[in-house]
Design an enzyme around this catalytic site. Structure first.
Site, PDB file in Angstrom:
ATOM      1  N   LYS A  52       1.088  -1.582   0.614  1.00 27.88           N
ATOM      2  CA  LYS A  52       0.123   0.167   0.138  1.00 27.88           C
ATOM      3  C   LYS A  52       0.883   1.300  -0.193  1.00 27.88           C
ATOM      4  O   LYS A  52       0.445   2.737  -1.053  1.00 27.88           O
ATOM      5  CB  LYS A  52      -0.831  -0.347   1.103  1.00 27.88           C
ATOM      6  N   GLN A  96      -5.369  -1.389   9.496  1.00 24.32           N
ATOM      7  CA  GLN A  96      -5.029  -3.377   9.079  1.00 24.32           C
ATOM      8  C   GLN A  96      -5.315  -4.536  10.132  1.00 24.32           C
ATOM      9  O   GLN A  96      -4.980  -4.117  10.888  1.00 24.32           O
ATOM     10  CB  GLN A  96      -3.951  -3.040   8.961  1.00 24.32           C
ATOM     11  N   ASP A 119     -11.880   2.236   3.920  1.00 22.82           N
ATOM     12  CA  ASP A 119     -11.582   1.004   4.042  1.00 22.82           C
ATOM     13  C   ASP A 119     -13.159   0.826   3.349  1.00 22.82           C
ATOM     14  O   ASP A 119     -14.203  -0.442   3.018  1.00 22.82           O
ATOM     15  CB  ASP A 119     -11.218   0.438   5.126  1.00 22.82           C
TER      16      ASP A 119
END
Length: 283
Positions: A52, A96, A119
């Site tokens: 990422k 995460q 997200d």
């Protein structure tokens, strides 16, 4: 059989975003900023975060890594999220997952400012998805929809079966397919006659986390198969579908690796740019 190439498509999207960010950064006074919180030292999570960060660098997004030890307390983790919520240079926050045992991931996700939730997992944004309202979408299912669109695979009016009902993939993907006018069936481990349900579909989406679960005898000839699974096996990475067995059956299929995986990061970058623009226009 058409190979639905997520790696190339994601690279195309990164190039497009790079040009878009370069053109807009001067106008808005700064580039978009993404904060990624990594707790603990899970090897897979570390790889994902590095990928990422590399993708952010390619597109001109400023990436800030927040590394916390596996022994961090719930209170300390929540404080880090609240600090990022208040930081004007941070447009998107990504936590995460999975978190180490003992930490409440849902509580932490709930704390993220919905306007910075790249997200798409905050209950507000999941609710907006259910209602068909604009907002950041969960990255993997949104990436799947973009991948199909860019390969000219329409879903409107088609029978789609989603095998898997997770909050991360299965449920949001089913909603996105419904909004795109597909007729959707969601299957899971307790679905009676699972093979028959899958065989009835023109579009099959596998997200169960079991290598080789979808076999050739379960898929109707000419169906499009999207394999969202990624499983670590003794012989390497494997999807939820028997790729070799399906070559003579499916009309199009995503490989593993190189299919849906790269699209997840591409959609994360897209979401970050979108929330950045939404915040700067609001200001």
């Amino acid at each position: 059989m058409l190979i639905i190439d997520g790696k190339k498509t994601a690279a195309d999207i990164r190039r497009e975003l790079h040009d878009r960010v370069a053109a807009l950064s001067a106008r808005h006074g700064r580039p978009p900023g993404l904060a990624v919180i990594l707790v603990g030292d899970d090897p897979a999570s570390q790889v994902y975060v590095r990928n990422k960060e590399k993708a952010c660098a390619e597109t001109g997004i400023v990436s800030r890594g927040i590394r916390l030890s596996a022994g961090v307390s719930q209170h300390e983790l929540e404080a880090a999220i609240l600090e990022l919520n208040a930081d004007p240079a941070i447009d998107g926050i990504l936590l995460q997952l999975p978190l180490p045992r003992g930490l409440d991931s849902q509580c932490c996700l709930n704390l993220i400012d919905p306007a910075k939730d790249v997200d798409g997992f905050h209950p507000v944004n999941m609710g907006r998805l259910a209602l068909g309202l604009p907002g950041p979408r969960p990255c993997t299912p949104a990436g799947v929809m973009v991948l199909l669109e860019r390969h000219g695979i329409g879903v409107a009016g088609k029978k789609a079966v989603v095998v898997g009902r997770s909050n991360i993939v299965g449920k949001p993907l089913a909603l996105m397919l419904l909004h795109a006018n597909a007729t959707v069936t969601v299957c899971h481990s307790r679905t009676a006659g699972l093979a028959g349900e899958v065989r009835s579909a023109e579009l099959v989406f596998a997200a169960v986390g079991r290598p080789g679960f979808i076999t050739a005898d379960m898929v109707r000839p000419g169906a499009v198969v999207v394999d969202v699974g990624i499983n670590r096996t003794d012989t390497g990475l494997a999807g939820d579908c028997d790729f070799e067995g399906l070559k003579g059956v499916a009309s199009a299929m995503t490989p593993v690796p190189g299919g849906v995986g790269p699209m997840t990061i591409a959609q994360l970058l897209t979401n970050t740019v979108d929330v950045w623009l939404a915040r700067t226009l609001k200001d």
